[in-house]
Enzyme design. Structure first.
Site, short mmCIF file in Angstrom:
data_model
loop_
_atom_site.label_atom_id
_atom_site.label_comp_id
_atom_site.label_asym_id
_atom_site.label_seq_id
_atom_site.Cartn_x
_atom_site.Cartn_y
_atom_site.Cartn_z
N CYS A 99 0.87 -1.18 0.00
CA CYS A 99 0.00 0.00 0.00
C CYS A 99 0.91 1.22 0.00
CB CYS A 99 -1.00 -0.02 1.16
SG CYS A 99 -0.29 0.17 2.81
N ASN A 150 2.40 1.63 4.21
CA ASN A 150 2.67 0.35 4.87
C ASN A 150 2.32 0.37 6.36
OD1 ASN A 150 5.46 -1.80 5.58
ND2 ASN A 150 3.49 -2.42 4.77
N CYS A 171 -1.47 0.51 7.16
CA CYS A 171 -2.90 0.16 7.27
C CYS A 171 -3.23 -1.10 6.49
CB CYS A 171 -3.78 1.30 6.77
SG CYS A 171 -3.68 2.83 7.70
N ARG A 172 -3.38 -0.95 5.19
CA ARG A 172 -3.89 -2.04 4.37
C ARG A 172 -2.90 -3.18 4.18
NH1 ARG A 172 -5.37 1.59 -0.59
NH2 ARG A 172 -3.53 2.65 0.23
N SER A 173 -1.68 -2.89 3.78
CA SER A 173 -0.74 -3.99 3.51
C SER A 173 -0.34 -4.74 4.78
CB SER A 173 0.48 -3.52 2.71
OG SER A 173 1.14 -2.44 3.31
N ASP A 203 -8.18 3.11 1.03
CA ASP A 203 -7.36 3.50 2.18
C ASP A 203 -8.26 3.99 3.31
OD1 ASP A 203 -5.46 4.45 3.94
OD2 ASP A 203 -4.38 5.62 2.44
#
Length: 164
Positions: free
Chosen positions: A8, A11, A13-15, A125
């Site tokens: 993401c 690095n 939140c999402r990943s 995001d």
């Protein structure tokens, strides 16, 4: 060893959420000795920092531990090292393809391509929103992780075996 990199922007939140979920699914399938899971960001905003506290809290509520995650930025060598480079959205996919050496330009793909029964192709995001966005990230990552694991098992003829 099959190597998977989730990406993401920052690095945090999402990943890291995808990393924690996929890593747990790989472990539960007894394939940790065959599949390595890492995450990174296209930007260097948060290098060395832990995951966003909201991501950590929501992941823990869903049964995943991402508290040990530390952000890192994608490197040029990642394109050669990793078999799967999976972006959370089109902006990060474009950034990955722009930084990739020519021979690896098409290696990065959208993570959601592995989701089933879902017409969403990107993971938005959640950083500037509320916790429900982080919970939505978890649901999408769970779906895509299941599809990705099945794909890898089939592609590499891996047989899942429960951990003792």
């Amino acid at each position: 060893m099959i190597k998977v990199l989730f990406v993401c922007m920052g690095n945090i939140c999402r990943s890291p959420t995808a990393w924690g979920i996929f890593k747990q699914k790989v472990s539960q399938a007894g394939l940790s000795d065959k599949i390595e899971v890492v995450s990174a960001g296209t930007e260097d905003y948060h290098v060395g920092q832990g995951a966003d506290p909201r991501a950590v809290r929501c992941a823990a509520e869903a049964g995943y531990d991402i508290s040990m995650h530390r952000a890192r930025q994608v490197t040029r060598s990642d394109f050669e090292t990793f078999d799967y480079i999976l972006a959370m959205d089109r902006t990060n996919l474009a950034a990955l393809r722009a930084m990739a050496p020519e021979v690896y330009r098409n290696k990065p793909q959208l993570f959601m391509r592995y989701a089933s029964d879902c017409d969403i192709d990107v993971i938005a995001d959640p950083y500037y929103g509320k916790e429900d966005g982080f919970r939505r990230v978890i649901a999408l990552c769970e779906n895509a992780s299941e599809g990705l694991l099945k794909h890898i098992e089939k592609t590499y003829a891996l047989k899942p075996h429960a951990k003792p």
